[in-house]
Scaffold this active site. Structure first.
Site, PDB file in Angstrom:
ATOM      1  N   MET A  51       0.819  -1.212   0.000  1.00  0.00           N
ATOM      2  CA  MET A  51       0.000   0.000   0.000  1.00  0.00           C
ATOM      3  C   MET A  51       0.859   1.272   0.000  1.00  0.00           C
ATOM      4  SD  MET A  51      -2.989  -1.095   2.716  1.00  0.00           S
ATOM      5  CE  MET A  51      -4.016   0.353   2.436  1.00  0.00           C
ATOM      6  N   HIS A  52       0.207   2.389  -0.311  1.00  0.00           N
ATOM      7  CA  HIS A  52       0.710   3.752  -0.072  1.00  0.00           C
ATOM      8  C   HIS A  52       1.844   4.220  -0.978  1.00  0.00           C
ATOM      9  CE1 HIS A  52      -1.653   3.161   3.504  1.00  0.00           C
ATOM     10  NE2 HIS A  52      -0.765   2.428   4.106  1.00  0.00           N
ATOM     11  N   ASP A  77      -2.794  -4.889  -0.121  1.00  0.00           N
ATOM     12  CA  ASP A  77      -2.375  -6.172   0.459  1.00  0.00           C
ATOM     13  C   ASP A  77      -3.191  -6.564   1.687  1.00  0.00           C
ATOM     14  OD1 ASP A  77      -1.210  -4.226   2.076  1.00  0.00           O
ATOM     15  OD2 ASP A  77       0.842  -4.942   1.823  1.00  0.00           O
TER      16      ASP A  77
END
Length: 499
Positions: free
Chosen positions: A81-82, A240
């Protein structure tokens, strides 16, 4: 027999699963790639590495497949992520991706609070401003690399860029968009308010889609390079943690997951979009349509155990290292460990706090220390569970995956500290299985993700709490919760001596 492929684009490697209609993993391939760490606190990767390693992994998978490649009907994705991937107007990568574990953006997080306000940020994005999120990274590039940022056409997250290279279309799913600080999580749309406050164009945001959405087919170029069929359908996929939830069957109210890897995650399914946790836990869109999940994070969960083993018994296997912990009673003979060895996330978002052993006694042996580490990690995870319970959630059954599900004593410890039934899965594949399930659902094999989970996911063993241990751990947990406040100032004073 028909098949789908789940691709899990992790921080250190891409893991590729071939799954049949019975939910059986027929083959798996993993390909690693490096981190780029130019300075302390920086963490980057070259997006081309993801593409090349995935291409090589798929080619290996197909080469070992003895069926008809046209029977591989779909492919979907789970991803770290991110992370920020910036493309120019021709969809060419402008710089290395800045990853979720990059911590250079402390000033940008403060800027977000100054401009938006903490309360308004929580109302819109449901999450606090943390260094790992995407908006702080965008603001960093905008300030520190303005000429490069001026050329930016669109931003993407890691698995979205990989999928773009496979299918040729640009999208982002809701579960990954929720971790950017630019999505109105409840309304499931990009927040014009957030974009305008930071002078960002709506064009920089990709079109939003559901995680099971069909976004194209494998391109002829990628099919030629891997052996996949051009008829293989490509589905959006998810973050995820959302895919880990799907792959563990966290698909209805009250379902909760405890995942212990390097970090630890407690994740709970939410039907509603209007709960208020005051920013103490993350609140994201699920990979299932019109659903959400809340999540608490222990930064050094399994990492606390591996650090302890590598420091004091580097040559031993984990099973050998943990021998004897089952002989030590609950409470480790009055020894308490806090797993703050790299700072903490939930419920204390604190990069300076560090770990402690409290109550060291001359009678303690290594097995007491090892058990105390396991208990301390589990106490930290229990803080997230208690936040959920204090909001009115009933949590009486928890699915445990990851390193914490590989040791019988630790599984029983989780049942006792969490005061809940702990379920261990027959086959645990986490986010990669969640991605495969999104492809299976997208291909029409099942009427819903819940139906898919009933077919694909089974429990192998259940652990029930032991009443006397529950009572002992309740008392110990009260003591554990005092350690943070009582060591915070000491750790701030000690921080100047850290190199």
């Amino acid at each position: 027999m028909k098949y789908v492929i789940g691709v899990d684009l992790g921080t250190s490697a891409v893991k590729i699963l071939l799954v049949n209609q019975n939910g059986e993993v027929c083959n798996e391939v993993s390909k690693s790639y490096p981190l780029i760490i130019e300075k302390s606190g920086y963490s980057e990767q070259n997006p081309e590495e993801w593409v090349e390693k995935t291409k090589a992994g798929l080619a290996e998978l197909i080469a070992q497949f003895d069926g008809d490649v046209n029977d591989i009907e779909g492919i979907s994705f789970s991803g770290q992520m991110h992370g920020l991937v910036l493309l120019d107007e021709n969809n060419q990568v402008l710089r290395n991706a800045i990853l979720w574990n990059d911590t250079r953006t402390t000033k940008q997080c403060q800027e977000i609070y100054d401009v938006v306000g903490k309360q308004r940020l929580l109302e819109v994005t449901k999450n606090p401003a943390l260094e790992g999120f995407t908006l702080p990274k965008i603001l960093w590039v905008k300030k520190e690399e303005p000429e490069l940022f001026a050329r930016a056409g669109v931003f993407m997250l890691p698995k979205d860029y990989l999928r773009y290279r496979i299918a040729g279309n640009i999208h982002m799913d809701y579960s990954d968009a929720a971790g950017t600080l630019l999505l109105n999580v409840a309304k499931r749309e990009w927040s014009n308010e957030m974009l305008e406050l930071f002078g960002l164009s709506t064009e920089i945001c990709p079109p939003l889609v559901e995680s099971h959405a069909l976004v194209g087919n494998v391109t002829s170029e990628f099919a030629q390079a891997t052996g996949l069929s051009e008829a293989t359908k490509v589905f959006a996929g998810g973050a995820d943690n959302a895919c880990g939830a799907i792959g563990s069957g966290i698909l209805s109210e009250g379902k909760t997951l405890c995942s212990i890897g390097t970090s630890g995650v407690v994740l709970s399914y939410e039907e509603r979009n209007d709960l208020d946790f005051h920013g103490k836990v993350h609140y994201f869109n699920h990979g299932e349509e019109n659903a959400y999940y809340t999540m608490g994070v222990t930064l050094a969960a399994g990492y606390s155990l591996s650090w302890f083993k590598d420091t004091f018994a580097k040559e031993e296997a984990f099973d050998q290292f943990l021998e004897g912990v089952d002989e030590v009673p609950a409470g480790s003979g009055g020894l308490l460990f806090t797993p703050y060895i790299v700072g903490e996330r939930t419920p204390h978002a604190d990069p300076i706090i560090r770990g402690s052993f409290i109550g060291v006694d001359a009678s303690h042996e290594r097995k007491h220390f090892a058990r105390a580490v396991l208990e301390g990690i589990t106490f930290s995870l229990n803080e997230s569970i208690e936040i959920f319970r204090s909001s009115g959630k009933t949590i009486d059954s928890i699915i445990s995956i990851g390193g914490g599900a590989k040791n019988e004593t630790w599984l029983q410890m989780q049942a006792d500290i969490f005061n809940a039934k702990i379920e261990k899965l027959t086959s645990e594949q986490g986010p990669g299985m969640g991605a495969a399930m999104l492809a299976a659902y997208g291909c029409g094999w099942f009427s819903s993700l819940k139906e898919c989970a009933k077919s694909f996911i089974q429990t192998s063993k259940t652990y029930n709490s032991i009443p006397e241990n529950v009572e002992a751990y309740k008392q110990l947990f009260i003591i554990y919760q005092q350690v943070y406040a009582q060591t915070k100032k000491l750790n701030e004073q000690l921080s100047q001596f850290r190199k």
